[in-house]
Design a protein around this motif. Structure first.
Motif, PDB file in Angstrom:
ATOM      1  N   LEU A 162      -6.006   3.666  -0.472  1.00  0.00           N
ATOM      2  CA  LEU A 162      -6.739   4.739   0.201  1.00  0.00           C
ATOM      3  C   LEU A 162      -7.426   4.215   1.454  1.00  0.00           C
ATOM      4  N   GLY A 163      -7.970   3.014   1.373  1.00  0.00           N
ATOM      5  CA  GLY A 163      -8.604   2.412   2.547  1.00  0.00           C
ATOM      6  C   GLY A 163      -7.608   2.164   3.666  1.00  0.00           C
ATOM      7  N   VAL A 164      -6.411   1.700   3.312  1.00  0.00           N
ATOM      8  CA  VAL A 164      -5.369   1.476   4.310  1.00  0.00           C
ATOM      9  C   VAL A 164      -4.985   2.796   4.962  1.00  0.00           C
ATOM     10  N   LEU A 165      -4.787   3.835   4.148  1.00  0.00           N
ATOM     11  CA  LEU A 165      -4.403   5.146   4.680  1.00  0.00           C
ATOM     12  C   LEU A 165      -5.450   5.681   5.643  1.00  0.00           C
ATOM     13  N   ASP A 166      -6.707   5.650   5.254  1.00  0.00           N
ATOM     14  CA  ASP A 166      -7.758   6.175   6.117  1.00  0.00           C
ATOM     15  C   ASP A 166      -7.867   5.385   7.412  1.00  0.00           C
ATOM     16  N   GLU A 167      -7.731   4.062   7.330  1.00  0.00           N
ATOM     17  CA  GLU A 167      -7.812   3.248   8.555  1.00  0.00           C
ATOM     18  C   GLU A 167      -6.693   3.617   9.524  1.00  0.00           C
ATOM     19  N   VAL A 168      -5.495   3.813   9.006  1.00  0.00           N
ATOM     20  CA  VAL A 168      -4.361   4.172   9.860  1.00  0.00           C
ATOM     21  C   VAL A 168      -4.554   5.555  10.476  1.00  0.00           C
ATOM     22  N   LEU A 169      -5.008   6.512   9.676  1.00  0.00           N
ATOM     23  CA  LEU A 169      -5.161   7.882  10.170  1.00  0.00           C
ATOM     24  C   LEU A 169      -6.129   7.976  11.345  1.00  0.00           C
ATOM     25  N   TYR A 170      -7.124   7.118  11.371  1.00  0.00           N
ATOM     26  CA  TYR A 170      -8.125   7.227  12.428  1.00  0.00           C
ATOM     27  C   TYR A 170      -7.839   6.343  13.641  1.00  0.00           C
ATOM     28  N   ARG A 171      -6.682   5.725  13.682  1.00  0.00           N
ATOM     29  CA  ARG A 171      -6.306   5.001  14.893  1.00  0.00           C
ATOM     30  C   ARG A 171      -6.038   6.008  16.009  1.00  0.00           C
ATOM     31  N   PRO A 172      -6.487   5.719  17.240  1.00  0.00           N
ATOM     32  CA  PRO A 172      -6.264   6.662  18.349  1.00  0.00           C
ATOM     33  C   PRO A 172      -4.803   6.996  18.575  1.00  0.00           C
ATOM     34  N   GLU A 173      -3.912   6.047  18.322  1.00  0.00           N
ATOM     35  CA  GLU A 173      -2.495   6.312  18.550  1.00  0.00           C
ATOM     36  C   GLU A 173      -1.885   7.194  17.463  1.00  0.00           C
ATOM     37  N   ILE A 174      -2.601   7.387  16.367  1.00  0.00           N
ATOM     38  CA  ILE A 174      -2.127   8.240  15.272  1.00  0.00           C
ATOM     39  C   ILE A 174      -2.748   9.624  15.360  1.00  0.00           C
ATOM     40  N   ALA A 175      -4.050   9.694  15.511  1.00  0.00           N
ATOM     41  CA  ALA A 175      -4.789  10.959  15.446  1.00  0.00           C
ATOM     42  C   ALA A 175      -4.784  11.658  16.800  1.00  0.00           C
ATOM     43  N   ALA A 217       0.835  -1.208   0.000  1.00  0.00           N
ATOM     44  CA  ALA A 217       0.000   0.000   0.000  1.00  0.00           C
ATOM     45  C   ALA A 217       0.868   1.256   0.000  1.00  0.00           C
ATOM     46  N   LEU A 218       1.967   1.241   0.754  1.00  0.00           N
ATOM     47  CA  LEU A 218       2.861   2.401   0.776  1.00  0.00           C
ATOM     48  C   LEU A 218       3.441   2.651  -0.606  1.00  0.00           C
ATOM     49  N   ALA A 219       3.825   1.582  -1.308  1.00  0.00           N
ATOM     50  CA  ALA A 219       4.370   1.751  -2.658  1.00  0.00           C
ATOM     51  C   ALA A 219       3.361   2.442  -3.571  1.00  0.00           C
ATOM     52  N   THR A 220       2.081   2.107  -3.407  1.00  0.00           N
ATOM     53  CA  THR A 220       1.037   2.747  -4.217  1.00  0.00           C
ATOM     54  C   THR A 220       0.853   4.207  -3.811  1.00  0.00           C
ATOM     55  N   LEU A 221       0.902   4.494  -2.523  1.00  0.00           N
ATOM     56  CA  LEU A 221       0.711   5.861  -2.044  1.00  0.00           C
ATOM     57  C   LEU A 221       1.853   6.782  -2.450  1.00  0.00           C
ATOM     58  N   THR A 222       3.016   6.220  -2.758  1.00  0.00           N
ATOM     59  CA  THR A 222       4.155   7.034  -3.183  1.00  0.00           C
ATOM     60  C   THR A 222       4.183   7.273  -4.686  1.00  0.00           C
ATOM     61  N   GLU A 223       3.221   6.700  -5.415  1.00  0.00           N
ATOM     62  CA  GLU A 223       3.090   6.983  -6.843  1.00  0.00           C
ATOM     63  C   GLU A 223       2.291   8.274  -7.042  1.00  0.00           C
ATOM     64  N   ASP A 224       2.253   8.799  -8.268  1.00  0.00           N
ATOM     65  CA  ASP A 224       1.489  10.012  -8.549  1.00  0.00           C
ATOM     66  C   ASP A 224      -0.013   9.738  -8.518  1.00  0.00           C
ATOM     67  N   TRP A 225      -0.741  10.664  -7.898  1.00  0.00           N
ATOM     68  CA  TRP A 225      -2.193  10.647  -7.857  1.00  0.00           C
ATOM     69  C   TRP A 225      -2.702  11.972  -8.415  1.00  0.00           C
ATOM     70  N   THR A 226      -3.930  11.971  -8.925  1.00  0.00           N
ATOM     71  CA  THR A 226      -4.521  13.190  -9.478  1.00  0.00           C
ATOM     72  C   THR A 226      -5.601  13.707  -8.532  1.00  0.00           C
ATOM     73  N   PHE A 227      -5.471  14.975  -8.161  1.00  0.00           N
ATOM     74  CA  PHE A 227      -6.446  15.657  -7.295  1.00  0.00           C
ATOM     75  C   PHE A 227      -7.075  16.775  -8.123  1.00  0.00           C
ATOM     76  N   ASP A 228      -8.346  16.637  -8.445  1.00  0.00           N
ATOM     77  CA  ASP A 228      -9.044  17.648  -9.242  1.00  0.00           C
ATOM     78  C   ASP A 228      -9.687  18.661  -8.298  1.00  0.00           C
ATOM     79  N   ARG A 229      -9.172  19.893  -8.309  1.00  0.00           N
ATOM     80  CA  ARG A 229      -9.617  20.958  -7.407  1.00  0.00           C
ATOM     81  C   ARG A 229     -10.322  22.056  -8.201  1.00  0.00           C
TER      82      ARG A 229
END
Length: 291
Positions: free
Chosen positions: A231-244, A169-181
């Protein structure tokens, strides 16, 4: 709390929520009443005089804490009973030491007061990064019935944890993503990794949960199954009490977030109409440096 040192004296600290709580002296500063009076007298006059030592103290602390932890909290920076227009003008003067204030939206607004809009305070605001170098928040009024904590997460800590648990999952998160703003201030389309290593070895982040997911609907590349999973892995990690880490802010408190190092969000809150409603002054800044 893990610290990473580099030849250019950058000291990057990756932290858990418990680390941040235990080491408040690294990122949270309280001014006494005399310091605050001197600072704001000069700020209102828009010229430096008697408050020069306080200015130097604040400037050094902000530089050190945003450079290491990625966040600065200054308790009681302003008198919360002062008129909102006066607070905005004085804060804008103080912030000249840290960079250039930039527009936050297509209208060109340099400041915005965030408040409940049609009950959206009842919904938690997910972790994200704003499209600027420094996000500045000044609490004008906390939520009357509680909640509304500013939530913080260390990009370095998230990167290290996902790297240990889900290197795929980290390898995927370090690739380019497109954010349309489209329709917002600044670049209309941002192409960036979500987590990445900068030239000095520090870990940086860029994440907006809605714009990255909606980009395919606006003509961007479709998200693959591998990307949806990451993205699911990232969101799950971010909402752990020890992270947030949830930071309560009192009226008059200042918070500066280095967007490339720290993701932020907001817990839900129950509001009151009128003068008791939660209000947060927001300013975006660019520093002209790699952050």
């Amino acid at each position: 709390m893990v610290q990473h040192m580099y030849d250019d004296t950058v000291s990057e600290i990756g932290w858990s929520s418990a680390d941040l709580e235990a080491r408040r002296e690294l990122w949270s500063l309280a001014l006494d009443e005399g310091e605050r009076r001197l600072l704001w007298a000069d700020a209102r006059a828009e010229r430096w005089g008697a408050a020069e030592p306080v200015r130097a103290k604040l400037r050094a602390f902000v530089h050190g804490s945003t450079g290491s932890v990625g966040v600065t909290h200054v308790g009681g920076l302003v008198d919360p009973t002062a008129p909102e227009a006066d607070v905005t003008a004085a804060l804008s003067f103080l912030l000249r030491d840290f960079g250039e204030i930039v527009p936050q939206n297509g209208r060109g607004d340099l400041t915005q007061v965030l408040r409940d809009q049609d009950g959206d305070g009842n919904t938690e605001l997910g972790f994200h990064c704003d499209t600027c170098d420094l996000l500045v928040l000044l609490c004008l009024q906390p939520a009357y019935r509680g909640g509304g904590l500013t939530k913080l997460a260390s990009a370095r800590h998230v990167y290290d944890l996902i790297g240990r648990e889900r290197p795929d999952a980290l390898a995927t998160l370090t690739e380019d993503w497109t954010f349309d703003r489209t329709g917002r201030a600044g670049p209309q389309v941002v192409v960036s990794p979500i987590l990445y290593t900068q030239k000095d070895g520090t870990i940086a982040c860029y994440y907006q949960t809605r714009t990255v997911r909606s980009s395919p609907d606006r003509g961007g590349p479709p998200l693959t199954d591998r990307q949806w999973e990451a993205l699911g892995v990232l969101d799950e990690v971010l909402y752990r009490p020890e992270i947030a880490f949830g930071l309560p802010m009192a009226a008059g408190d200042l918070l500066i977030i280095r967007n490339s190092r720290v993701l932020h969000g907001r817990s839900a809150y129950a509001d009151e109409p009128g003068s008791n409603s939660r209000r947060m002054l927001r300013i975006w800044m660019n520093t002209g440096e790699e952050l």
